[in-house]
Write an enzyme that holds these catalytic residues in place. Structure first.
Site: not given
Ligand code: GDP
Ligand code: IMO
Ligand code: MG
Length: 427
Positions: A19, A22, A44, A46-47, A229
């Site tokens: 998270d 990416k 798993n 969430g992008h 991840q």
């Molecule tokens: P990922 O799994 O690494 O792709 O990240 P996620 O999408 O799960 O979580 C990142 C969250 O932060 C999302 O809600 C993005 O829209 C948000 N985000 C990404 N870059 C920025 C930033 O520079 N500032 C803020 N405020 N939010 C951001």
């Molecule tokens: P993105 O790509 C954050 C965490 C779960 C748990 C551990 C194992 O959005 O960054 P799993 O379901 O993979 O067997 O769970 O890994 N986890 C993540 N945490 N971002 C993710 O993906 C994750 N994918 C799995 O919360 O601790």
């Molecule tokens: Mg994510």
């Protein structure tokens, strides 16, 4: 004899516990490359991508899918949930994007069969040592891959093999489900019907993606590899057993696509300006007080897949140095700097103590015993989301970024100051 190999491949890898933002950066770069390929993990992930205020969340589709001229690949290292993928394709197509025309799926990728999800949930619910998984069937599916009883995308096109494999596998799975976990059995007929429907929907997209990626690079095309991840969730280099069941790190990028080390010309570490983690497991810089709460609120830190609140804490220099060593980071993209606005003091863990002694590495097996050593930097009150160049940032925000660079030895070539594609400062 010199080995001639074409480059042209960039890899984006999370450097913390996932998270990191990416997908925002994948989307940012994907307008500039020909192909985006996911290499590991599954639903798993969430992008989140935000374009002109519109939000998309991808779990299986590569985050480049909303760039009209970019081809997308689901590589052999990804585990695919058929129903989830079809739902995601339908959703993105409803928004006017040509997914089928742009997506290729590896014939060697493994499938998450509904029983994998049930096992994932049942193992979590019945354990005293919960991992806090996403219950998407990730661990059980990768286990079957290693046991060599998994079902691959390519198997769907070999009905005799599929039937025999399913029959044998289901017999064993049903026995465990009913006898150990008191769950219902799965019927061969319904599992087969679901898989046949999936096969018919994806038939035109399935190929040997390893060959496709190499051929594309040889033709001068550029490829971006999208990690899911993050480094600290890596099954080998993370905080085992509180990890995912794949390798988000650079080795996983090569294994999960079939590209080789010589193809890679840049490894970009996606790094949050503070740290978050979802699920159980050690987290040395976690802030369980008001500051942690404020980071969660200001950063909207709730899981994009499960909606769970993310645990929040301070930047961890040793963790980034670990990610630098394991992945060979060329540079980082520092995300969510805007979220730190309003903190009078910002803490940074500049080092670790283990058993009372200073150490200079990330001891993956003993992270729960770590004592972080903090320094504090002055914060800023200005909103920085509209800043378009590094010099526009308040002095203390610039000092914060430069401090992290100096302590970690990695340059932040991108600073992200908001979720939108445009809130991106290139240095
Ligand atoms: P990922 O799994 O690494 O792709 O990240 P996620 O999408 O799960 O979580 C990142 C969250 O932060 C999302 O809600 C993005 O829209 C948000 N985000 C990404 N870059 C920025 C930033 O520079 N500032 C803020 N405020 N939010 C951001
Ligand atoms: P993105 O790509 C954050 C965490 C779960 C748990 C551990 C194992 O959005 O960054 P799993 O379901 O993979 O067997 O769970 O890994 N986890 C993540 N945490 N971002 C993710 O993906 C994750 N994918 C799995 O919360 O601790
Ligand atoms: Mg994510």
């Amino acid at each position: 004899m010199k080995i001639e190999v074409n480059m042209g491949c960039k890899v984006l890898i999370g450097t913390q516990w996932g998270d990191e933002g990416k997908a925002k950066l994948i989307d940012y770069y994907s307008g500039k490359v020909d192909i985006v390929a996911r290499y590991q993990g599954g639903p798993n992930a969430g992008h989140t991508v935000v374009v002109d205020g519109r939000k998309y969340v991808f779990h299986l589709l590569p985050s480049g899918i909303i760039q009209k001229n970019t081809k997308c690949v689901i590589g052999n290292g990804v585990v695919i949930d058929p129903e989830q993928l079809l739902n995601e394709i339908a959703e993105v197509e409803e928004n006017g994007y040509d997914v089928r025309g742009n997506l290729l799926i590896s014939d060697a990728a493994h499938l998450i069969i509904p029983y994998h999800r049930v096992f994932d949930g049942a193992m979590e619910d019945n354990s005293d040592k919960k991992i806090g998984t996403t219950k998407r069937g990730i661990g059980p599916c990768y286990s079957d891959k290693c046991l060599r009883v998994g079902i691959r995308v390519g198997d769907l096109f070999n009905p005799g093999y599929l039937e025999a494999r399913l029959k044998e596998t289901l017999a064993g799975k049903n026995l465990q489900l009913t006898k150990i976990f008191s769950k219902s059995e799965f019927e061969l007929k319904s599992v087969k019907e679901m898989l046949v429907k999936f096969r018919d929907e994806i038939a035109g997209m399935v190929t040997n993606t390893q060959y496709y990626l190499h051929k594309s690079i040889d033709e001068g095309k550029t490829v971006l590899l999208e990690g899911a991840q993050g480094t600290a969730l890596d099954i080998d280099h993370g905080t085992y057993p509180f990890v995912t069941s794949s390798n988000p790190t650079i080795g996983g990028a090569l294994m999960g696509t079939g590209l080789n080390a010589f193809n890679v010309d840049e490894v970009i570490g996606i790094t949050k300006a503070y740290v978050t983690r979802v699920g159980e497991g050690p987290f040395p810089t976690e802030d369980l007080g008001e500051d942690g709460e404020l980071l969660r609120k200001n950063g909207a830190e709730f899981g994009a897949t499960t909606g769970r609140p993310r645990r929040c804490g301070w930047f961890d220099v040793e963790l980034l140095k670990h990610a630098k060593r394991v992945n060979g980071l060329s540079n980082i993209a520092l995300t969510k700097l805007d979220v730190l606005k309003g903190f009078p003091k910002i803490k940074v863990a500049v080092g670790y103590k283990l058993d009372g002694k200073k150490i200079d590495y990330f001891p993956t097996g003993r992270i729960d015993a770590i004592e972080p050593v903090y320094e504090e930097l002055d914060g800023w009150d200005e909103d920085i989301m509209e800043c378009t160049s590094f010099n526009d940032l308040p002095e203390n925000a610039r000092k914060y970024v430069e401090f992290l660079e100096e302590r970690t030895g990695v340059r932040a070539s991108i600073v992200s100051v908001g979720p939108d594609r445009n809130s991106t400062i290139v240095r």
